[in-house]
Scaffold this motif. Structure first.
Motif, short mmCIF file in Angstrom:
data_model
loop_
_atom_site.label_atom_id
_atom_site.label_comp_id
_atom_site.label_asym_id
_atom_site.label_seq_id
_atom_site.Cartn_x
_atom_site.Cartn_y
_atom_site.Cartn_z
N THR A 108 1.01 -1.23 -0.05
CA THR A 108 0.04 0.28 0.21
C THR A 108 0.78 1.26 -0.05
OG1 THR A 108 -1.86 1.22 1.18
CG2 THR A 108 -0.23 0.14 2.67
N SER A 109 0.48 2.47 -0.06
CA SER A 109 1.08 3.66 -0.15
C SER A 109 1.43 3.91 1.39
CB SER A 109 0.22 4.71 -0.70
OG SER A 109 -0.57 5.40 0.22
N PRO A 110 2.64 4.45 1.35
CA PRO A 110 3.27 4.92 2.73
C PRO A 110 2.39 5.63 3.41
CG PRO A 110 5.24 4.85 1.29
CD PRO A 110 3.78 4.75 0.33
N ASP A 111 1.65 6.92 2.74
CA ASP A 111 1.15 7.51 3.51
C ASP A 111 -0.29 7.14 4.16
OD1 ASP A 111 2.47 9.77 3.08
OD2 ASP A 111 1.54 10.60 1.14
N ARG A 112 -0.96 6.02 3.00
CA ARG A 112 -2.13 5.29 3.77
C ARG A 112 -1.68 4.50 4.78
NH1 ARG A 112 -7.25 5.09 5.10
NH2 ARG A 112 -8.18 3.19 4.55
N LEU A 113 -0.45 3.98 4.69
CA LEU A 113 -0.12 3.08 5.73
C LEU A 113 0.07 3.69 7.24
CD1 LEU A 113 0.58 0.09 6.22
CD2 LEU A 113 3.00 0.49 5.47
N ILE A 114 0.72 4.95 7.05
CA ILE A 114 1.01 5.70 8.23
C ILE A 114 -0.46 6.11 8.89
CG2 ILE A 114 1.87 7.82 9.06
CD1 ILE A 114 3.90 7.70 6.85
N GLN A 115 -1.21 6.45 8.01
CA GLN A 115 -2.76 6.92 8.68
C GLN A 115 -3.47 5.61 9.36
OE1 GLN A 115 -5.56 7.86 5.61
NE2 GLN A 115 -6.96 8.26 6.91
N ASP A 122 9.84 8.21 6.72
CA ASP A 122 10.98 7.49 5.95
C ASP A 122 11.09 5.95 6.42
OD1 ASP A 122 11.78 9.97 5.04
OD2 ASP A 122 13.04 10.55 6.46
N ALA A 123 10.66 5.84 7.59
CA ALA A 123 10.86 4.36 8.09
C ALA A 123 9.89 3.40 7.20
CB ALA A 123 10.60 4.14 9.52
N VAL A 124 8.57 3.85 7.19
CA VAL A 124 7.56 3.21 6.41
C VAL A 124 7.93 3.20 5.05
CG1 VAL A 124 5.19 3.38 6.05
CG2 VAL A 124 5.96 3.97 8.27
N GLY A 125 8.22 3.99 4.41
CA GLY A 125 8.71 4.21 3.09
C GLY A 125 9.87 3.04 2.82
N ASP A 126 10.82 2.94 3.55
CA ASP A 126 11.73 1.82 3.62
C ASP A 126 11.21 0.49 3.82
OD1 ASP A 126 13.76 3.81 3.27
OD2 ASP A 126 14.45 3.62 5.23
N PRO A 155 3.93 -12.24 -7.21
CA PRO A 155 3.05 -11.03 -7.56
C PRO A 155 2.67 -10.39 -6.43
CG PRO A 155 1.89 -13.26 -7.56
CD PRO A 155 3.21 -13.50 -7.29
N VAL A 156 2.52 -8.93 -6.72
CA VAL A 156 2.20 -8.01 -5.68
C VAL A 156 0.82 -7.24 -6.15
CG1 VAL A 156 2.78 -5.75 -4.51
CG2 VAL A 156 4.54 -7.38 -5.14
N ILE A 157 0.10 -7.13 -4.87
CA ILE A 157 -1.31 -6.45 -5.09
C ILE A 157 -1.33 -5.32 -4.29
CG2 ILE A 157 -3.79 -6.67 -4.94
CD1 ILE A 157 -3.57 -9.70 -5.22
N ASP A 158 -1.49 -4.14 -4.80
CA ASP A 158 -1.64 -2.70 -4.23
C ASP A 158 -3.05 -2.62 -3.46
OD1 ASP A 158 -1.81 -0.04 -3.28
OD2 ASP A 158 -0.48 0.45 -4.65
N VAL A 159 -3.09 -2.68 -2.22
CA VAL A 159 -4.41 -2.72 -1.51
C VAL A 159 -4.88 -1.12 -0.92
CG1 VAL A 159 -4.02 -4.97 -0.68
CG2 VAL A 159 -3.54 -2.95 0.82
N THR A 160 -3.89 -0.04 -1.47
CA THR A 160 -4.52 1.26 -1.01
C THR A 160 -5.95 1.42 -1.29
OG1 THR A 160 -2.18 1.84 -1.85
CG2 THR A 160 -3.76 3.52 -1.40
N ARG A 161 -6.35 1.27 -2.38
CA ARG A 161 -7.79 1.73 -2.54
C ARG A 161 -8.77 0.47 -2.88
NH1 ARG A 161 -4.50 5.32 -5.14
NH2 ARG A 161 -4.98 7.53 -4.34
#
Length: 275
Positions: free
Chosen positions: A200-207, A228-232, A247-253
């Motif tokens: 997922t996106s780092p911003d969404r994950l942080i939230q 920075d840590a979450v992005g890493d 395979p990778v699935i983006d679950v952001t939305r």
């Protein structure tokens, strides 16, 4: 902008009501300005139970949706709703009618037939037991017995997605990816399961993580929510999946249901390839 409309929605079923509830909520979701007040009645299989339901419909008129196979009870429900000038909809009739015409057969008229305790039922229970025993990296060295393994950093919906899959008879395990923490030895040697990365996106994950910490009354000033840590973390997990060809699935939305559907599509494609 139109005001939000509140209305009563009566859901009457002679079984558990799962099918009816799912159909009703899917339909209501298409009307963003409408808010249903749900009245759910399950296992309505006799006249006394139906009379109680009819009394509540009369007290709070609205839309009635039902799944009932007993013809006498159906007729009584439809007749009373007609007297009250309340819409009354049998959600399965169009599907069962088309299916019966195609097959040239009558339905069994047996309530709750989909919940019969057959081999499929016990398969789902076995899958759920396996999934719960292999949540969040728990492993007894038997990850190769899984059908699907989900990997990803913390709070990427691995557990609820696995439970959703287990309810469909899929043995699903999940493994957290943490930088500098070794993965279970049997993960990268597993050959039977499909391994899928969730990201997922780092911003969404942080939230999501901040909300989690707040709900636990814990300090949010930690590397767990540091940008920075979450992005890493996210980048590390992506590299891990790329290195292993997972395979990778983006679950952001994506909702849990949408994530599970995407995982099942990958699983079914793999089954065709190996089958």
């Amino acid at each position: 902008m139109a005001s939000r409309r509140v209305f009563h929605l009566h859901l009457v079923s002679d079984a558990t009501g799962e099918t009816l509830n799912a159909v009703a909520r899917a339909a209501c979701a298409q009307y963003e300005d409408a808010h249903p007040i749900e009245h759910v009645y399950a296992l309505v299989r006799g006249p006394k139970q139906l009379e109680r339901v009819l009394g509540e419909i009369e007290d709070a008129p609205g839309i009635v949706m039902f799944t009932m196979v007993n013809e006498e009870l159906r007729q009584r429900l439809e007749a009373r709703c007609a007297e009250l000038m309340t819409p009354c909809i049998s959600v399965l009739d169009p599907v069962m009618g088309a299916l019966g015409t195609y097959l040239g057969r009558e339905s069994s008229h047996k309530p709750g037939s989909q919940h019969t305790m057959n081999a499929e039922y016990f398969s789902r229970i076995e899958a759920l037991n396996y999934t719960m025993a292999h949540d969040d990296g728990q492993s007894a060295g038997d990850l190769d017995l899984a059908d699907i393994i989900l990997v990803g950093v913390s709070r990427t919906s691995k557990t609820p997605t696995c439970i959703y899959l287990a309810n469909r008879g899929i043995k699903a395990a999940n493994v957290p990816v943490v930088p500098n923490v070794a993965l279970p030895p049997d993960l990268e040697t597993a050959t039977h399961p499909l391994i899928v990365g969730l990201t997922t996106s780092p911003d969404r994950l942080i939230q999501i993580r901040k909300n989690r910490l707040l709900s636990l009354h814990e300090d949010t000033d930690t590397s767990y929510v540091n940008h920075d840590a979450v992005g890493d973390e996210v980048a590390f997990a992506r590299r891990l999946c790329a290195r292993n060809g997972w395979p990778v699935i983006d679950v952001t939305r994506r909702s849990i249901e949408e994530t599970a559907a995407a995982v099942l599509n990958l699983y079914n494609e793999r089954q065709k390839e190996v089958g």
